[in-house]
Design a protein around this motif. Structure first.
Motif, PDB file in Angstrom:
ATOM      1  N   GLY A 105       5.353  29.329  -3.401  1.00 54.35           N
ATOM      2  CA  GLY A 105       6.563  29.017  -4.181  1.00 54.35           C
ATOM      3  C   GLY A 105       6.728  27.518  -4.233  1.00 54.35           C
ATOM      4  O   GLY A 105       5.740  26.784  -4.258  1.00 54.35           O
ATOM      5  N   MET A 134      20.780  31.996   5.795  1.00 54.04           N
ATOM      6  CA  MET A 134      20.712  31.093   6.945  1.00 54.04           C
ATOM      7  C   MET A 134      22.046  31.035   7.700  1.00 54.04           C
ATOM      8  O   MET A 134      22.221  30.228   8.610  1.00 54.04           O
ATOM      9  CB  MET A 134      20.298  29.682   6.488  1.00 54.04           C
ATOM     10  CG  MET A 134      18.876  29.632   5.970  1.00 54.04           C
ATOM     11  SD  MET A 134      18.361  27.988   5.443  1.00 54.04           S
ATOM     12  CE  MET A 134      18.027  27.192   7.016  1.00 54.04           C
ATOM     13  N   GLY A 175      11.262  31.329  -4.602  1.00 50.61           N
ATOM     14  CA  GLY A 175      12.530  31.783  -4.023  1.00 50.61           C
ATOM     15  C   GLY A 175      13.675  31.000  -4.638  1.00 50.61           C
ATOM     16  O   GLY A 175      14.469  31.505  -5.423  1.00 50.61           O
ATOM     17  N   ARG A 176      13.677  29.710  -4.333  1.00 54.07           N
ATOM     18  CA  ARG A 176      14.803  28.856  -4.715  1.00 54.07           C
ATOM     19  C   ARG A 176      15.049  28.832  -6.231  1.00 54.07           C
ATOM     20  O   ARG A 176      16.188  28.877  -6.671  1.00 54.07           O
ATOM     21  CB  ARG A 176      14.525  27.426  -4.234  1.00 54.07           C
ATOM     22  CG  ARG A 176      15.711  26.499  -4.324  1.00 54.07           C
ATOM     23  CD  ARG A 176      15.310  25.064  -4.005  1.00 54.07           C
ATOM     24  NE  ARG A 176      14.508  24.901  -2.831  1.00 54.07           N
ATOM     25  CZ  ARG A 176      14.982  24.584  -1.624  1.00 54.07           C
ATOM     26  NH1 ARG A 176      16.275  24.396  -1.460  1.00 54.07           N
ATOM     27  NH2 ARG A 176      14.163  24.436  -0.598  1.00 54.07           N
ATOM     28  N   TYR A 180      18.837  30.176   0.316  1.00 57.59           N
ATOM     29  CA  TYR A 180      18.959  29.586   1.651  1.00 57.59           C
ATOM     30  C   TYR A 180      20.418  29.314   2.004  1.00 57.59           C
ATOM     31  O   TYR A 180      20.733  28.362   2.711  1.00 57.59           O
ATOM     32  CB  TYR A 180      18.088  28.322   1.770  1.00 57.59           C
ATOM     33  CG  TYR A 180      16.660  28.586   1.358  1.00 57.59           C
ATOM     34  CD1 TYR A 180      15.842  29.407   2.139  1.00 57.59           C
ATOM     35  CD2 TYR A 180      16.123  28.077   0.168  1.00 57.59           C
ATOM     36  CE1 TYR A 180      14.543  29.694   1.757  1.00 57.59           C
ATOM     37  CE2 TYR A 180      14.821  28.363  -0.226  1.00 57.59           C
ATOM     38  CZ  TYR A 180      14.039  29.168   0.570  1.00 57.59           C
ATOM     39  OH  TYR A 180      12.750  29.458   0.196  1.00 57.59           O
ATOM     40  N   LYS A 223      12.970  35.402   1.664  1.00 59.38           N
ATOM     41  CA  LYS A 223      13.637  34.574   2.663  1.00 59.38           C
ATOM     42  C   LYS A 223      14.770  33.766   2.046  1.00 59.38           C
ATOM     43  O   LYS A 223      15.699  33.385   2.717  1.00 59.38           O
ATOM     44  CB  LYS A 223      12.636  33.652   3.362  1.00 59.38           C
ATOM     45  CG  LYS A 223      11.998  32.639   2.425  1.00 59.38           C
ATOM     46  CD  LYS A 223      11.293  31.537   3.202  1.00 59.38           C
ATOM     47  CE  LYS A 223       9.973  31.997   3.780  1.00 59.38           C
ATOM     48  NZ  LYS A 223       8.927  32.227   2.760  1.00 59.38           N
ATOM     49  N   HIS A 269       0.483  27.372  -0.118  1.00 51.37           N
ATOM     50  CA  HIS A 269       1.905  27.056  -0.367  1.00 51.37           C
ATOM     51  C   HIS A 269       2.147  25.701   0.280  1.00 51.37           C
ATOM     52  O   HIS A 269       1.933  25.549   1.474  1.00 51.37           O
ATOM     53  CB  HIS A 269       2.822  28.128   0.248  1.00 51.37           C
ATOM     54  CG  HIS A 269       4.274  27.718   0.262  1.00 51.37           C
ATOM     55  ND1 HIS A 269       5.097  27.835  -0.836  1.00 51.37           N
ATOM     56  CD2 HIS A 269       5.045  27.170   1.230  1.00 51.37           C
ATOM     57  CE1 HIS A 269       6.300  27.384  -0.550  1.00 51.37           C
ATOM     58  NE2 HIS A 269       6.302  26.974   0.709  1.00 51.37           N
ATOM     59  N   SER A 276       8.609  23.215  -0.298  1.00 54.02           N
ATOM     60  CA  SER A 276       9.731  23.738  -1.056  1.00 54.02           C
ATOM     61  C   SER A 276      10.517  22.584  -1.675  1.00 54.02           C
ATOM     62  O   SER A 276      10.472  21.457  -1.183  1.00 54.02           O
ATOM     63  CB  SER A 276      10.619  24.531  -0.094  1.00 54.02           C
ATOM     64  OG  SER A 276      11.553  25.316  -0.766  1.00 54.02           O
TER      65      SER A 276
HETATM   66  N1  LLP Z   1       6.186  31.117   0.118  1.00 51.00           N
HETATM   67  C1  LLP Z   1       6.139  30.633   1.370  1.00 51.00           C
HETATM   68  C2  LLP Z   1       4.958  30.916   2.172  1.00 51.00           C
HETATM   69  C3  LLP Z   1       7.211  29.876   1.873  1.00 51.00           C
HETATM   70  O1  LLP Z   1       7.134  29.395   3.120  1.00 51.00           O
HETATM   71  C4  LLP Z   1       8.346  29.627   1.069  1.00 51.00           C
HETATM   72  C5  LLP Z   1       9.482  28.864   1.575  1.00 51.00           C
HETATM   73  C6  LLP Z   1       8.357  30.160  -0.226  1.00 51.00           C
HETATM   74  C7  LLP Z   1       7.266  30.898  -0.680  1.00 51.00           C
HETATM   75  C8  LLP Z   1       9.512  29.971  -1.168  1.00 51.00           C
HETATM   76  O2  LLP Z   1       9.689  28.639  -1.499  1.00 51.00           O
HETATM   77  P1  LLP Z   1      10.760  28.223  -2.613  1.00 51.00           P
HETATM   78  O3  LLP Z   1      10.249  28.709  -3.953  1.00 51.00           O
HETATM   79  O4  LLP Z   1      12.046  28.838  -2.264  1.00 51.00           O
HETATM   80  O5  LLP Z   1      10.805  26.745  -2.529  1.00 51.00           O
HETATM   81  N2  LLP Z   1      15.634  26.531   4.141  1.00 51.00           N
HETATM   82  C9  LLP Z   1      15.069  25.493   3.315  1.00 51.00           C
HETATM   83  C10 LLP Z   1      13.873  25.972   2.522  1.00 51.00           C
HETATM   84  C11 LLP Z   1      12.788  26.568   3.377  1.00 51.00           C
HETATM   85  C12 LLP Z   1      11.604  27.050   2.581  1.00 51.00           C
HETATM   86  C13 LLP Z   1      10.665  27.823   3.443  1.00 51.00           C
HETATM   87  N3  LLP Z   1       9.555  28.400   2.769  1.00 51.00           N
HETATM   88  C14 LLP Z   1      16.157  24.948   2.395  1.00 51.00           C
HETATM   89  O6  LLP Z   1      17.312  25.385   2.487  1.00 51.00           O
HETATM   90  O7  LLP Z   1      15.902  24.028   1.620  1.00 51.00           O
END
Ligand code: LLP
Length: 421
Positions: A238, A379, A277-278, A375, A60, A199, A202
């Protein structure tokens, strides 16, 4: 660390000048660095190396198939949240047994797609979803491997729109009900329980909420095993945050995060899955834009760019900060001006930064938004009928357009006129 640096007076992505990419593809555009993506992915695999593990990139955050193939070739698994993302992972050559399917509202069609195509596990988020998945699996003559996402009621201490681990959030089942829900899952013939999923949010910049959540998962593992469930995988989600302001922030490193996982969960002998992800994509990408006008308002100077909120929505949606740098390297002792950096969209919310101190810029100058890999492109929208902007991938001294800018013809062709008009 990333691979966007000044060389010969110009900002480069690895060994390619962003000025050259701008000349070839026009502005605005996203640009990703293969070396940075690779490095960030490997930081996680190294951090988890003492334990059996799979790093599943959260698509995502950045879902271009070329990026997924780059990571997939290194051995990455993928975390998907829709049928579309599942198909992207497969198009990138990732096999089903490396894909985990997350998300609070998977449809029966999406379940069937993944079951038929091959899937490592579904991370189930509710009892109705669990029952539906069992039915779909049975109707296809299959058994769906599942974890259940538990909501540990932990405050992730992040932006409220991206915190997911508190009991008032829509995600997962309350950890207090886990025993009951796992018991039902074990009775459903179309499911095979393989582990636990969590999870909590973020852009976490502190390890303490992870520690609290993972300790709860450790306790739950022991409890569920005692009741006869097979808990062989722990999907830890994440969420590890990145520095958005260079030089000013020092979020925890993947190595510290790995050590924390080892400390809280290592003794359980489970395979560890994570879904970053990020941290992999964020600082592996930038958005390059051109100054259209410099407009002097009554109180402020506006830098009007050709990128807008539809291209990078994070500042207007979350009040997020992105560093902005001129593509031409400023002289060592340069004067600075204070700009409101805005896009051309007809909304006051189309503001990237207020009173940002930047070197003096003029019409036609190029600027780069840092930390825009995650993102960002995913987006984007076509609000104001602004075409989705191209994505470019750099590797060493090569670059390739990995998603082209659509023409207005292509955009207009998607609308169809009903017979009565
Ligand atoms: N796993 C699940 C179930 C999630 O919902 C997410 C992010 C991740 C992994 C990945 O998280 P990360 O490692 O990227 O933090 N659009 C927002 C961030 C939304 C995150 C949604 N879920 C932004 O631009 O900050």
């Amino acid at each position: 660390m990333d691979h966007f640096t000044y060389k010969d007076g110009h900002l480069h992505a690895e060994d390619v000048s962003l000025r050259d990419i701008a000349a070839a593809v026009g502005t605005p555009f996203y640009c990703y660095s293969t070396a940075t993506l690779t490095r960030h992915y490997q930081l996680f695999t190294q951090a988890l190396s003492p334990m059996p593990h799979l790093v599943c990139f959260a698509i995502k955050s950045l879902s271009n198939v070329a990026v997924l193939k780059t990571l997939g070739n290194l051995g990455a698994g993928m975390d998907v949240v829709s049928g579309g993302e599942y198909l992207r992972a497969r198009a990138a050559g990732v096999s089903g047994d490396k894909i985990v399917f997350s998300g609070v509202g998977k449809t029966r069609d999406e379940m069937a797609l993944a079951l038929n195509g091959g899937i490592r596990q579904f991370n189930v988020e509710s009892e109705p979803e669990m029952r539906a998945l069992s039915e779909v699996a049975l109707s296809l003559g299959k058994v769906a491997p599942i974890t259940i996402r538990v909501n540990p009621d932990v405050d992730a201490k992040t932006h409220e729109k991206i915190a997911t681990g508190k009991k008032e959030n829509k995600f997962g089942i309350p950890i207090s009900r886990a025993v009951e829900v796992y018991a039902e899952a074990a009775r459903l013939k179309g499911l095979r329980v393989v582990g636990i999923d969590v999870h909590i949010g973020s852009q976490l910049t502190d390890l303490a909420p992870f520690a609290e959540a993972y300790q709860k998962v450790a306790d739950l593992t022991v409890l569920l095993r005692a009741q006869g469930h097979t808990i062989e995988r722990l999907d830890l989600g994440g969420g590890l945050g990145i520095p958005y302001t260079r030089g000013n922030e020092a979020p925890p490193l993947p190595a510290d995060y790995g050590a924390l996982i080892q400390r809280t969960l290592g003794h359980l002998g489970c395979e560890i899955e994570i879904e970053p992800g990020r941290l992999i994509a964020g600082n592996a990408g930038i958005l390059v834009s051109k100054v259209i006008y410099v407009k002097s308002g009554e109180e402020r100077e506006f830098l009007i760019l050709d990128a807008a909120m539809n291209d990078l929505v994070r500042p207007s949606m979350y009040g997020a900060h992105h560093d902005i740098e001129p593509v031409v390297q400023p002289a060592p002792a340069h004067d600075r001006a204070s700009y409101d950096v805005v896009g051309p969209v007809c909304e006051t919310g189309d503001t990237f930064a207020k009173a940002r101190a930047l070197p003096h810029l003029a019409e036609g100058d190029l600027v780069a938004f840092r930390s825009a890999g995650a993102y960002g492109a995913v987006m984007a929208s076509e609000y104001n009928t602004r075409p989705l902007i191209p994505e470019v991938l750099v590797q060493g001294d090569q670059f390739a357009v990995i998603r082209a800018r659509p023409s207005f013809d292509e955009i207009l062709k998607r609308d169809t006129i009903p017979v009565w008009l």
